[in-house]
Design a protein around this motif. Structure first.
Motif, PDB file in Angstrom:
ATOM      1  N   THR A  39     -16.785  50.332  24.992  1.00 29.62           N
ATOM      2  CA  THR A  39     -16.729  51.108  25.906  1.00 29.62           C
ATOM      3  C   THR A  39     -15.132  51.941  26.330  1.00 29.62           C
ATOM      4  O   THR A  39     -15.362  51.722  26.899  1.00 29.62           O
ATOM      5  N   ARG A  40     -14.740  51.484  24.825  1.00 27.66           N
ATOM      6  CA  ARG A  40     -13.918  52.976  24.835  1.00 27.66           C
ATOM      7  C   ARG A  40     -13.961  53.989  24.996  1.00 27.66           C
ATOM      8  O   ARG A  40     -13.076  54.945  24.384  1.00 27.66           O
ATOM      9  N   LEU A  41     -15.023  54.248  25.080  1.00 25.32           N
ATOM     10  CA  LEU A  41     -15.911  55.968  24.775  1.00 25.32           C
ATOM     11  C   LEU A  41     -15.592  56.827  26.069  1.00 25.32           C
ATOM     12  O   LEU A  41     -15.019  56.744  26.817  1.00 25.32           O
ATOM     13  N   LYS A  42     -17.225  56.992  26.501  1.00 22.19           N
ATOM     14  CA  LYS A  42     -17.100  57.167  27.606  1.00 22.19           C
ATOM     15  C   LYS A  42     -16.947  56.406  29.390  1.00 22.19           C
ATOM     16  O   LYS A  42     -16.653  57.039  29.862  1.00 22.19           O
ATOM     17  N   ALA A  43     -16.906  55.022  28.783  1.00 21.47           N
ATOM     18  CA  ALA A  43     -16.772  54.359  29.511  1.00 21.47           C
ATOM     19  C   ALA A  43     -15.410  54.634  30.284  1.00 21.47           C
ATOM     20  O   ALA A  43     -14.127  54.817  31.051  1.00 21.47           O
TER      21      ALA A  43
END
Length: 316
Positions: free
Chosen positions: A210-214
């Motif tokens: 969840t360090r990506l899109k979130a």
């Protein structure tokens, strides 16, 4: 005879695994199961395509974001603070946004605060169990001396992180304004807060990361919360950052450019105004446009709580 079937998760992890499997951000995408075999350009294309969906997800929450910002600005105008609270990536996003406010808007130290579960060391090293501790959230808020004029923004991609949810629960019980920012619908965090913001970005390129899109969605929303709040507090004049403080050569040049853009004055006039006001951009603009001296400019800005437009009207 040995079995290849995956063993059932043992308690107490069975319920946690069930919860995680229901989160949109944690869903597995079988169609990406061969991503590690693709060439680098193709992986970059896939990741870029995923990222393009984030602004649309943020756009769907703009009414909720705007309502939260109005509440934050009203509290801060009464002397309250903006406090972010989160764990892991979410906590780091809050700390980053808070740390950028003083150099960007010349905000007072402690006016915008970032709390991360596990403390400062958690910015670079995971702190075992910190995100699961409701007690740690209570201790961190107690250390700040939370008041009813403050706003606490809990940040959690899943919307279920105990540290973030507890921070919002405690803040609301003490009369502070509360905002819950998550990336899953129907989250416990949004339900706990007065203002729930759920930016549903869907499954990640890498399952569970969840360090990506979130993380991108959280950064975009926090940008909005801090920036628009500062606009509402009079930290800008139009789209000019007039509360910048000249602490180095680059910023001194920026100050002169901002005064020039705001006033259209010649170089010598700008230099005189900045010299008279000790390099304060707002004051210099008021000296030039309001045709007042430096002490009067300082008094007018103080009377109007730093709002340059209001001070200019008074000087007219």
């Amino acid at each position: 005879m040995s079995s290849t079937a995956s063993p059932a998760p043992a308690a107490p992890y069975a319920e946690l695994q069930r919860q995680l499997e229901q989160l949109a951000t944690g869903a597995h995408r079988p169609e990406l199961g061969e991503i590690d075999r693709l060439d680098t350009l193709r992986i970059a294309e896939l990741m870029n395509a995923e990222d393009r969906s984030v602004p649309e997800a943020v756009a769907a929450q703009l009414p909720a974001i705007a309502a939260a910002i109005d509440g934050v600005a009203a509290r801060m105008a009464r002397g309250g603070r903006l406090i972010y609270a989160g764990a892991g990536t979410a906590g780091r996003m809050g700390v980053l946004d808070a740390s950028e406010c003083p150099p960007t808007f010349n905000s007072a130290p402690g006016q915008v605060v970032g709390l991360i579960a596990g403390g400062a060391s958690a910015m670079v090293t995971a702190v075992e169990g910190a995100e699961d501790s409701r007690e740690l959230a209570a201790a961190d808020l107690d250390a700040l001396g939370l008041t009813g004029n403050d706003t606490v923004v809990g940040i959690s991609a899943s919307g279920r992180t105990p540290y973030a949810v507890a921070a919002v629960d405690l803040a609301r019980a003490r009369g502070a304004l509360t905002v819950g920012l998550s990336c899953n619908a129907g989250s416990a965090l949004a339900a706990a807060a007065e203002h729930g913001i759920e930016v549903v970005v869907g499954p990640e390129l890498l399952t569970g990361s969840t360090r990506l899109k979130a993380g991108t969605a959280q950064k975009l929303v926090l940008n909005m919360i801090s920036t628009i709040t500062m606009i509402r507090l009079g930290k800008t004049y139009g789209n000019l950052m007039v509360d910048v403080r000249a602490s180095n050569e680059k910023l001194r040049a920026r100050c002169r450019r901002i005064v020039a853009l705001a006033t259209g004055a010649e170089g010598a006039v700008i230099e005189d105004a900045l010299a008279a006001t000790g390099g304060e951009v707002k004051n210099a603009i008021l000296v030039v446009l309001g045709q007042v001296d430096a002490p009067t400019a300082a008094r007018l800005l103080a009377e109007h709580h730093g709002r340059l437009r209001d001070a200019l009207l008074d000087a007219a």
